[in-house]
Enzyme design. Structure first.
Site, mmCIF file in Angstrom:
data_model
loop_
_atom_site.group_PDB
_atom_site.id
_atom_site.type_symbol
_atom_site.label_atom_id
_atom_site.label_comp_id
_atom_site.label_asym_id
_atom_site.label_seq_id
_atom_site.Cartn_x
_atom_site.Cartn_y
_atom_site.Cartn_z
ATOM 1 C CG HIS A 24 39.217 30.054 41.335
ATOM 2 N ND1 HIS A 24 38.516 31.027 40.889
ATOM 3 C CD2 HIS A 24 40.603 30.268 40.967
ATOM 4 C CE1 HIS A 24 39.232 31.886 40.036
ATOM 5 N NE2 HIS A 24 40.694 31.370 40.211
ATOM 6 C CG HIS A 78 48.202 37.164 38.113
ATOM 7 N ND1 HIS A 78 48.081 37.228 39.508
ATOM 8 C CD2 HIS A 78 47.234 36.540 37.553
ATOM 9 C CE1 HIS A 78 47.047 36.731 40.002
ATOM 10 N NE2 HIS A 78 46.548 36.248 38.694
ATOM 11 C CD GLU A 80 44.673 32.786 40.211
ATOM 12 O OE1 GLU A 80 44.587 33.981 39.609
ATOM 13 O OE2 GLU A 80 43.631 32.105 40.238
ATOM 14 C CG ASP A 82 45.683 31.014 36.360
ATOM 15 O OD1 ASP A 82 46.293 31.499 37.161
ATOM 16 O OD2 ASP A 82 44.649 31.793 35.652
ATOM 17 C CG HIS A 145 42.370 38.453 40.077
ATOM 18 N ND1 HIS A 145 41.731 37.356 40.586
ATOM 19 C CD2 HIS A 145 43.384 38.090 39.152
ATOM 20 C CE1 HIS A 145 42.440 36.286 40.229
ATOM 21 N NE2 HIS A 145 43.122 36.533 39.499
ATOM 22 C CG ASP A 164 44.090 36.596 35.619
ATOM 23 O OD1 ASP A 164 44.396 35.794 34.404
ATOM 24 O OD2 ASP A 164 44.325 36.389 36.547
ATOM 25 C CE1 TYR A 192 39.349 35.756 32.864
ATOM 26 C CE2 TYR A 192 39.415 37.826 33.653
ATOM 27 C CZ TYR A 192 40.023 36.748 33.378
ATOM 28 O OH TYR A 192 41.478 36.420 33.680
ATOM 29 C CG HIS A 225 42.819 33.317 31.376
ATOM 30 N ND1 HIS A 225 43.154 31.976 31.526
ATOM 31 C CD2 HIS A 225 43.109 34.152 32.458
ATOM 32 C CE1 HIS A 225 43.821 32.122 32.776
ATOM 33 N NE2 HIS A 225 43.601 33.246 33.125
HETATM 34 FE FE FE2 Z 1 44.477 35.287 38.159
HETATM 35 FE FE FE2 Z 2 44.628 33.723 35.220
#
Ligand code: FE2
Ligand code: FE2
Ligand code: FMN
Length: 397
Positions: A24, A78, A80, A82, A145, A164, A192, A225
């Site tokens: 993104h 989380h 999101e 991903d 986040h 994250d 990051y 990650h």
């Molecule tokens: Fe995220």
């Molecule tokens: Fe992520």
């Protein structure tokens, strides 16, 4: 990549994405990883999942550790995509009895996958669950986040699964932070932070205080990650503490774009002035530097000097893009100035000044506008601007 046992009966079962280059709007030149962790205890728990195209990597890894059996608990730190877009398929295969998530996590899962029938179990900060030999404590990290986010802390293993936070977009064959080149590691971690968390710096500070007060003993931090922090995990916590403080250094960035090189000549003259004041300075042409790399440099810079030629009564589109992106990340404690060449109406400098004011960047000079090609005396004025910014920066740092 096959499962990796990161602590006794705790396996990394994620996926490597060597090819992703855009996250993104953030350039991931070296790919990323989607980390998921499988804990084998009396109850079997999977912490987080992977992006949908990598679901078979995750499923194969789980199979390698467990064979055909399913899992008892799925923990969604989380939502999101991903980390969760593989869930609709994964749920069919591993069939967990419970999905632990925050209240916002449950809503967000429903808003993504529209599955009222999944076995949600909402948890709050401080709540624990027992896996047999292990206790998992949940810590809500709202807005770090996303509103749904939380950490999972495995008390007996002193392992923080941090979603994250503390991650890096960097795909490597190694799984531990102590196995890779350190300066590159910290550069990825900084990029990051700058692109994903900078905006939430006050919350990061608060979270570090809360975790310190809770007295959590942390031997390992496993983010979703990149690499796992095994040797002195306090290193990345200390880095987050410093980055969230946004203490400016004697470092200036000249961020600019130009059509016919006049604005560029001005940029070079300004950099000369800064260098004479012994300020570390970087010239960042928006045509050759990606906004997400520039923001990484913004993290510890004290001065941001923006230059744009005027195009059709406005600034160049690359500058509008840069300022828009930066405004969203709310950098703190910067001083700034603007400059640019123009032909007749010359709006760019005024518009940049306006954007800096909106961002609460302290504008230390009205800025310099030069009509068409700069003369020697114009460049001298640019050099003086560099010196002036340098002097103010030295007073403030
Ligand atoms: Fe995220
Ligand atoms: Fe992520
Ligand atoms: C397509 C185009 C549109 C322009 N529009 C404006 C304008 O609206 N107002 C203005 O003051 N100058 C305008 N200019 C003039 C440039 O700002 C001027 O050529 C300036 O010296 C370019 O600086 P640079 O060498 O840094 O690109 C325009 C130039 C081009 C090529």
């Amino acid at each position: 990549m096959k499962p990796v046992e990161i602590a006794k009966n705790i396996y990394w079962v994620g996926a490597l994405d060597w090819n992703v280059r855009d996250f993104h709007g953030y350039t991931t030149y070296k790919g990323t990883t989607y980390n998921a962790y499988l804990v084998v205890d009396e109850k079997i728990a999977l912490f987080d999942a992977v992006k949908e195209p990598f679901k078979s990597d995750l499923i194969q890894n789980i199979r390698q550790v467990l064979g055909p059996r399913g899992i008892d608990y799925l923990i969604v730190n989380h939502v999101e995509p991903d980390h969760s877009s593989s869930l609709p398929d994964l749920m069919k295969v591993v069939n967990p009895g419970k999905i632990f998530c925050t209240s916002m996590g449950r809503n967000t899962l429903l808003e993504h996958y529209h599955r009222e029938d999944w076995p949600y179990e909402v948890v709050k900060s401080g709540q624990t669950i027992n896996l047999g030999h292990r206790t998992v404590k949940f810590i809500e990290t709202r807005m770090l986040h996303w509103p749904d986010a939380m950490f999972s802390y495995l008390e007996e293993d002193r392992l923080l699964i941090s979603s994250d936070a503390f991650g890096q977009h960097w795909c490597t064959s190694e799984r531990f932070a102590d196995e890779v080149e350190q300066s590159e590691l910290m550069k990825h971690a900084a990029k990051y932070y700058a692109n994903i968390l900078l905006l939430y710096s006050p919350l990061v500070k608060k979270l570090i205080e809360t975790v310190t007060k809770m007295g959590l003993k942390i031997d390992m931090i496993a983010p979703d990650h990149g690499l796992i922090w095994r040797e002195s995990p306090s290193r990345i916590i200390d880095a987050y503490d410093a980055w969230s403080g946004q203490k400016p250094r004697r470092k200036a960035l000249i961020i600019y774009d130009t059509m016919w090189h006049s604005t560029e000549k001005m940029a070079r003259a300004i950099s000369q002035g800064l260098a004479e004041e012994k300020i570390s300075v970087q010239l960042l042409d928006l045509k050759t530097n990606h906004r997400s790399d520039i923001v990484t440099e913004v993290l510890d810079a004290g001065a941001l000097i923006f230059g744009s030629a005027t195009l059709n009564n406005g600034m160049l589109p690359t500058m509008a893009d840069m300022l828009h992106y930066l405004r969203g990340l709310r950098p703190q404690n910067k001083i700034g100035a603007a400059f640019g060449s123009f032909g007749w109406s010359g709006e760019a400098v005024g518009l940049i000044n306006q954007a800096m004011e909106e961002m609460k960047i302290k504008v230390v000079d009205p800025g310099i506008k030069v009509k068409f090609f700069p003369r020697q005396e114009d460049l001298k004025i640019c050099e003086e601007l560099g010196k002036k910014v340098g002097k103010v920066l030295k007073e403030e740092t």
